[in-house]
Design a protein around this motif. Structure first.
Motif, mmCIF file in Angstrom:
data_model
loop_
_atom_site.group_PDB
_atom_site.id
_atom_site.type_symbol
_atom_site.label_atom_id
_atom_site.label_comp_id
_atom_site.label_asym_id
_atom_site.label_seq_id
_atom_site.Cartn_x
_atom_site.Cartn_y
_atom_site.Cartn_z
ATOM 1 N N ARG A 178 -15.291 -10.903 8.849
ATOM 2 C CA ARG A 178 -14.534 -10.499 10.035
ATOM 3 C C ARG A 178 -14.911 -9.120 10.579
ATOM 4 N N ASN A 179 -15.682 -8.354 9.820
ATOM 5 C CA ASN A 179 -16.049 -7.019 10.283
ATOM 6 C C ASN A 179 -17.490 -6.934 10.776
ATOM 7 N N THR A 180 -18.104 -8.068 11.059
ATOM 8 C CA THR A 180 -19.482 -8.050 11.532
ATOM 9 C C THR A 180 -19.547 -7.552 12.972
ATOM 10 N N ALA A 181 -20.727 -7.114 13.365
ATOM 11 C CA ALA A 181 -20.916 -6.580 14.720
ATOM 12 C C ALA A 181 -20.597 -7.635 15.779
ATOM 13 N N ASP A 182 -21.031 -8.886 15.559
ATOM 14 C CA ASP A 182 -20.770 -9.939 16.552
ATOM 15 C C ASP A 182 -19.272 -10.201 16.727
ATOM 16 N N LEU A 183 -18.543 -10.239 15.627
ATOM 17 C CA LEU A 183 -17.106 -10.494 15.720
ATOM 18 C C LEU A 183 -16.379 -9.327 16.389
ATOM 19 N N THR A 184 -16.798 -8.123 16.068
ATOM 20 C CA THR A 184 -16.202 -6.949 16.693
ATOM 21 C C THR A 184 -16.491 -6.942 18.193
ATOM 22 N N THR A 185 -17.729 -7.242 18.554
ATOM 23 C CA THR A 185 -18.108 -7.303 19.972
ATOM 24 C C THR A 185 -17.337 -8.398 20.698
ATOM 25 N N GLN A 243 -14.384 -9.635 19.992
ATOM 26 C CA GLN A 243 -12.989 -9.221 20.181
ATOM 27 C C GLN A 243 -12.875 -8.184 21.296
ATOM 28 N N LYS A 244 -13.828 -7.278 21.375
ATOM 29 C CA LYS A 244 -13.816 -6.271 22.451
ATOM 30 C C LYS A 244 -13.994 -6.926 23.810
ATOM 31 N N ASP A 264 -10.679 -8.573 24.699
ATOM 32 C CA ASP A 264 -9.705 -7.551 25.089
ATOM 33 C C ASP A 264 -10.038 -6.955 26.450
#
Length: 104
Positions: free
Chosen positions: A78-85, A87-88, A91
């Motif tokens: 859940r903390n990978t760059a793709d997942l973070t991107t 979610q951003k 949002d």
């Protein structure tokens, strides 16, 4: 997916369907291969492409919904760059929707 990205970089509105076609084919392939990370990247490509092409708010909402589905299907990392991107992106685009569309 890469062909869709390349076509998407052009400013010509007529290339919209061409890029979408490549993204859709890539998404079908990712689903057949059960590649959740590739599916997530393609969903991000589609959302960015639709926003860049100034498509309708409904089409952008559909892309957001598809991206949310892809994001929710990934259970680990859940903390990978793709997942973070991803979610951003959700949002960022969700806050830009008009109130009448957010409530639906």
């Amino acid at each position: 997916r890469i062909k869709g990205e390349l076509i998407s970089t052009t400013e010509n509105k007529g290339t919209f369907l061409g890029a979408e076609s490549f993204f859709n084919k890539a998404q079908e392939y990712a689903l057949r291969q059960n590649s959740k990370s590739l599916s997530l990247r393609i969903a991000m490509n589609i959302l960015n492409h639709r926003k860049k092409q100034n498509t309708s708010q409904d089409e952008i909402e559909d892309a957001i919904s598809a991206l949310k589905t892809c994001l929710n299907n990934i259970r680990e990392g859940r903390n990978t760059a793709d997942l973070t991107t991803a979610q951003k992106l959700i949002d960022n685009f969700s806050t830009k929707l008009t109130p009448s569309h957010k409530d639906q």
